[in-house]
Structures are given as structure tokens and as C-alpha cells.
Design a protein around this motif. Structure first.
Motif, PDB file in Angstrom:
ATOM      1  N   MET A  78     -11.097 -50.376  41.513  1.00  0.00           N
ATOM      2  CA  MET A  78     -12.072 -50.633  40.806  1.00  0.00           C
ATOM      3  C   MET A  78     -13.271 -50.512  41.659  1.00  0.00           C
ATOM      4  O   MET A  78     -13.420 -50.971  42.905  1.00  0.00           O
ATOM      5  CB  MET A  78     -12.135 -52.233  40.439  1.00  0.00           C
ATOM      6  N   ASP A  89     -14.413 -51.466  33.682  1.00  0.00           N
ATOM      7  CA  ASP A  89     -14.430 -49.924  34.262  1.00  0.00           C
ATOM      8  C   ASP A  89     -15.003 -48.800  33.265  1.00  0.00           C
ATOM      9  O   ASP A  89     -15.615 -47.839  33.791  1.00  0.00           O
ATOM     10  CB  ASP A  89     -13.116 -49.748  34.691  1.00  0.00           C
ATOM     11  N   GLN A 128      -8.368 -45.078  37.688  1.00  0.00           N
ATOM     12  CA  GLN A 128      -8.642 -46.526  37.709  1.00  0.00           C
ATOM     13  C   GLN A 128      -8.292 -47.153  36.226  1.00  0.00           C
ATOM     14  O   GLN A 128      -7.587 -48.268  36.115  1.00  0.00           O
ATOM     15  CB  GLN A 128     -10.091 -46.695  37.904  1.00  0.00           C
TER      16      GLN A 128
END
Length: 256
Positions: A1, A205, A235
Motif C-alpha cells: 500500500m 487504495d 496493490q
């Protein structure tokens, strides 16, 4: 992240570049990210299913006789390599973000997803195929809903970033500790917290990627956007895989 989204930068660039032009580029970029993510998940599923349903399973999880004479599958050298190799690939991609070419980043992404598929082969040995499929669709629906929320919400999710990072770190520590404790109650708590953390990360995200597009896509052009989309897809891919695995511990039906 990655670091939290810079929403002020996003708003400023929207005014400077023109909302229409920026939004059109953003939609194209997000579509590229989701395509990479979906392709990676598909490769992972194919590799995992192929190994678990062919003779390759014997190379990864050979049959071993127990003292009582029963035959069980135990992880072999290839299984351990497939479990730890993705971590090495992820470190290379993370620290080499400015050094790797777009082609190299893409190749590492495919290799990573393939190795993840090999490392997840054991879920077909533990859970029934029907429960795995059901959990996958539940994960897909949950992830899609949270990602849409992260993309459309006007709420700045940056403030939740530190808590989510702390949650991931706490999960890793708790999982290591429970390797020695073998506590069902602790495992239940880990799974519940894991679902919450990675559900939150799906939204966080997505918003971060949306904001970072201004820096990596609009400001630096198509070349950087092409490479950065692979990292952003990775991610989201990891968020999806972790959410799936934690949900599987609740929804998965174990084989007898």
C-alpha cells in the motif's frame, strides 16, 4: 500500500487541466489498472486449478504415509518455494519502481501472479471446489462495491490509512504468534479483522490510485502511466487475494 492520496493535488489539477480532459484520462487509466488486476487473478486461478487437478499436485504436495498407515499430502520443496517466492518478486517490484522498465514490470507482475497461483494450490486440498467458487464471487462483489465507493466518494479516506497499515502489521504479528499457539479463537479474530482491514483497503487504495493518477499519469505522461498501472494493479490484486483468503476461512467448507 502506497502513501495516502493527495486530494488537494487532484482538485488543483482538475481545475488546471480541465475536468473533462482529466476525467477522460482517469477513466482510461483506471480501466487499465482493473484489466491488469483481472488478468492477474485469472492467471492465478488457472495456475492454481491446473496444479491441483493434474499430476503436478504430486510435485508440490506429494503423498506421505503417516505412522498409522494413512496417506496424506504434505508440502514439498516446490510448495515452499511457491509460498515464499512471491514475496521476493514483490520486494523487487516495490524497490525497483524507478529502475524497472515497463516491460520488466509487466513480466514480474505475470510471474508474481503465476507463483501466487502455485502457492494457493493447497486451498483445493483443504476446501471444496463449490465453497471456493462461492467465496470468490462474494469477494468479487464486496471488492467491487468498496472500490466503487472509494472511486466515487467525496470523503477523504487518507485519515484511515494509518489505521489500515497498523491493522495489516497487527495481522502479520498475530498470524506469526498463532503459528505457535494454534488458538482457534485467535484464528477467528484474525480472520474477522482481516476481512475488515482488506475491505477498507479496497476503498482506500482505489481513492489513492485515483489521486496518484494526477502525479504519475497527467504530469509525467503515458510512459509512466503504463508502468504505474502495473504497480497499482498489484496493490488491488493483493487486497483482493487477502480478502478472499480471510473470507474463505469463514465460508469455506472443509473436505472430510
Amino acid at each position: 500500500m502506497a502513501m495516502g492520496p493527495d486530494m488537494r493535488s487532484y482538485r488543483s489539477a482538475t481545475v488546471a487541466a480541465g475536468a473533462g480532459v482529466l476525467d477522460e484520462g482517469l477513466r482510461a487509466y483506471m480501466l487499465r489498472v482493473y484489466n491488469w488486476m483481472a488478468s492477474g487473478l485469472l492467471l492465478t486461478a488457472i495456475v492454481s486449478y491446473a496444479i491441483s487437478h493434474t499430476g503436478l499436485i504430486n510435485a508440490f504436495y506429494p503423498l506421505v504415509a503417516t505412522p498409522g498407515g494413512a496417506m496424506i499430502r504434505e508440502p514439498g520443496i516446490l510448495a515452499y518455494i511457491s509460498i515464499f517466492a512471491p514475496l521476493a518478486f514483490m520486494l523487487v517490484m516495490s524497490f525497483g519502481v524507478n529502475k524497472l522498465s515497463t516491460t520488466q514490470a509487466q513480466a514480474l507482475f505475470w510471474a508474481f501472479c503465476g507463483l501466487m497461483g502455485a502457492s494457493l494450490t493447497n486451498i483445493f486440498l483443504v476446501y471444496t471446489g463449490q465453497s471456493i467458487l462461492t467465496t470468490f464471487f462474494v469477494t468479487a462483489g464486496t471488492f467491487a462495491a468498496m472500490s466503487i465507493y472509494g472511486y466515487t466518494t467525496r470523503t477523504d479516506l487518507t485519515k484511515f490509512g494509518s489505521f489500515l497499515v497498523m491493522g495489516v502489521i497487527g495481522l502479520l504479528i498475530a498470524m506469526v504468534v498463532n503459528i505457535f499457539l494454534h488458538s482457534p479463537a485467535m484464528q477467528f479474530a484474525i480472520s474477522a479483522i482481516g476481512v475488515l482491514v482488506f475491505t477498507g483497503l479496497a476503498a482506500y487504495d482505489t481513492q489513492r490510485i485515483k489521486a496518484d493518477y494526477v502525479q504519475y499519469g497527467y504530469r509525467f505522461g503515458a510512459g509512466m502511466a503504463a508502468k504505474r498501472s502495473v504497480y497499482d494493479a498489484l496493490q488491488l490484486y493483493l487486497n483482493f487475494i487477502n480478502l478472499f483468503l480471510f473470507l474463505l476461512q469463514f465460508m469455506g467448507n472443509r473436505r472430510n
